[in-house]
Scaffold this active site. Structure first.
Site, PDB file in Angstrom:
ATOM      1  N   GLY A 122       0.894  -1.710  -0.253  1.00 31.23           N
ATOM      2  CA  GLY A 122       0.066   0.224   0.152  1.00 31.23           C
ATOM      3  C   GLY A 122       0.720   1.595  -0.027  1.00 31.23           C
ATOM      4  N   PHE A 123       0.288   2.167   0.055  1.00 30.48           N
ATOM      5  CA  PHE A 123       0.930   3.631  -0.160  1.00 30.48           C
ATOM      6  C   PHE A 123       2.176   4.095   1.326  1.00 30.48           C
ATOM      7  CE2 PHE A 123       0.004   8.082   2.109  1.00 30.48           C
ATOM      8  CZ  PHE A 123       1.477   8.478   1.439  1.00 30.48           C
ATOM      9  N   ILE A 124       1.390   3.653   2.214  1.00 31.63           N
ATOM     10  CA  ILE A 124       2.568   3.979   3.975  1.00 31.63           C
ATOM     11  C   ILE A 124       3.153   2.757   3.577  1.00 31.63           C
ATOM     12  CG2 ILE A 124       2.535   4.119   6.090  1.00 31.63           C
ATOM     13  CD1 ILE A 124      -0.205   5.166   6.357  1.00 31.63           C
ATOM     14  N   ASP A 127       0.362  -8.591   1.897  1.00 28.91           N
ATOM     15  CA  ASP A 127      -0.666  -7.982   0.868  1.00 28.91           C
ATOM     16  C   ASP A 127      -1.388  -8.735   0.198  1.00 28.91           C
ATOM     17  OD1 ASP A 127      -0.384  -4.606   0.566  1.00 28.91           O
ATOM     18  OD2 ASP A 127      -1.362  -5.015  -0.921  1.00 28.91           O
ATOM     19  N   THR A 168     -12.547  -7.148   7.207  1.00 27.32           N
ATOM     20  CA  THR A 168     -11.170  -7.150   7.127  1.00 27.32           C
ATOM     21  C   THR A 168      -9.974  -6.320   8.768  1.00 27.32           C
ATOM     22  OG1 THR A 168     -11.087  -6.317   4.476  1.00 27.32           O
ATOM     23  CG2 THR A 168      -9.024  -6.276   5.481  1.00 27.32           C
ATOM     24  N   TYR A 200     -17.172   1.871  10.395  1.00 26.36           N
ATOM     25  CA  TYR A 200     -15.061   1.661  10.104  1.00 26.36           C
ATOM     26  C   TYR A 200     -14.578   2.908  11.195  1.00 26.36           C
ATOM     27  CZ  TYR A 200     -10.353   3.694   8.227  1.00 26.36           C
ATOM     28  OH  TYR A 200      -9.214   3.892   8.045  1.00 26.36           O
TER      29      TYR A 200
END
Ligand code: UDP
Length: 314
Positions: free
Chosen positions: A10-12, A31, A95, A149
């Site tokens: 992912g991005f981070i 991932d 998740t 969330y």
């Protein structure tokens, strides 16, 4: 060290992987590529100390061998992006809650130090600023998916603290405020990459709601450095720590700033929230972290001003 990063594509996660490789560790990325991508890890995929496995944290069998061989675990695999989580409420809950429980349960078997990434969403629409880690959480109706969330990230935090307390699992929780930087995509709703892409193409810049809502943005580089320090700070175990920036800006001013910096001819248009997200959507007006705890523990101080952050992403 052998370091596992769930959600490392992912991005981070991919920035974190890159930094940990620079520090001569072996890095294992697990991932499912749902919102992460091979493109994010391409720069170091050929590094001999880097290993990638496509898999879901919901699959304990697949996950277990990676947790078992790790000396440290950064748990970043999660449903992300406001737009994305509103469109996928069930996947978000499963998740974030079941997935995190799986990772913690496996880590607890070997007492492997673990860092759990949570979110400033946890504070909900609490309006007493800045947010201290001990602040109350204020949520709206269950019918608004965003609060589901927020709740899922709260459950993750409660689980981490409970594993620390009952099983002495060395766990630290970071609450990330809006984190941005190179490689972030606007595909899942994040505002800065969305505005930059719109401005560069001279397309309308879409400000949601009134545009008076404020956010503080921090650069991913500051965040990952802090995460590594917190993972290695024994005093941070069993603690929840805010990470972010306190430089705030309204979304309308952000749109104007990005338009100017990119020398764009885009129009700035306002889109009602119900059109942008859903009819039950609620936004938070302002979000500012109290960073005293991060400063006391690791001397944390963000180094990127907003203009430099935007420039790094243009
Ligand atoms: N936003 C916006 N236009 C966009 C995307 C987002 O005005 O195209 C707004 C969004 O409604 C929120 C802020 O920008 O008020 C930050 O949104 P983001 O999804 O990046 O993060 P959030 O703070 O909501 O988690």
């Amino acid at each position: 060290m052998k370091i596992l990063i769930t959600g490392g594509a992912g991005f981070i996660g991919s920035h974190l992987a890159e930094k940990l490789l620079q520090k001569k560790n072996q890095v294992f990325v697990f991932d499912d590529l749902s919102t992460g991508s091979r493109g994010n890890i391409r720069p170091f995929i050929k590094n001999k100390r880097f290993f990638f496995k496509k898999g879901s944290i919901l699959n304990i069998k697949e996950l277990a061998p990676f947790v078992k061989k790790a000396d440290q675990i950064y748990h970043l695999a999660a449903a992300v992006g406001v737009k994305h989580i509103i469109e996928n409420p069930l996947k978000t809950l499963l998740t974030n809650i079941e997935g995190t429980k799986n990772v913690l349960e496996l880590a607890a078997k070997s007492k492997t130090p673990i860092l759990i990434t949570s979110s400033s969403e946890v504070y909900g629409k609490n309006s007493s600023l800045p947010f201290k880690e001990t602040a109350d959480r204020t949520y709206g109706s269950v019918y608004s998916e965003r609060w589901g969330y927020a709740l899922s990230k709260s459950v993750d935090e409660c689980l981490a603290l409970a594993y620390w307390k009952k099983q002495r699992l060395p766990a630290v929780v970071v609450r990330l405020f809006n984190t941005v930087g190179p490689r972030q995509t606007g595909r899942y709703g994040m505002v800065i990459p969305t505005f930059i892409a719109q401005a560069k193409e001279n397309k309308p810049i879409t400000v949601y709601g009134t545009g008076t809502q404020m956010r503080c943005f921090s650069h991913v580089e500051d965040i990952i450095k802090a995460m590594i320090k917190l993972m290695n700070a024994s005093k941070a175990r069993g603690e929840i720590i805010n990470l972010g920036s306190t430089e705030s800006i309204s979304m309308m001013d952000l749109a104007r700033k990005i338009k100017k910096m990119t020398q764009s001819t885009s129009r700035i248009v306002k889109i009602p929230y119900k059109k942008a997200y859903s009819s039950t959507f609620e936004d938070m007006q302002k979000r500012i972290p109290d960073l005293k705890k991060a400063h006391a523990l690791i001397g944390y101080k963000p180094t990127y001003a907003l203009d430099n952050i935007i420039r790094s992403m243009m």
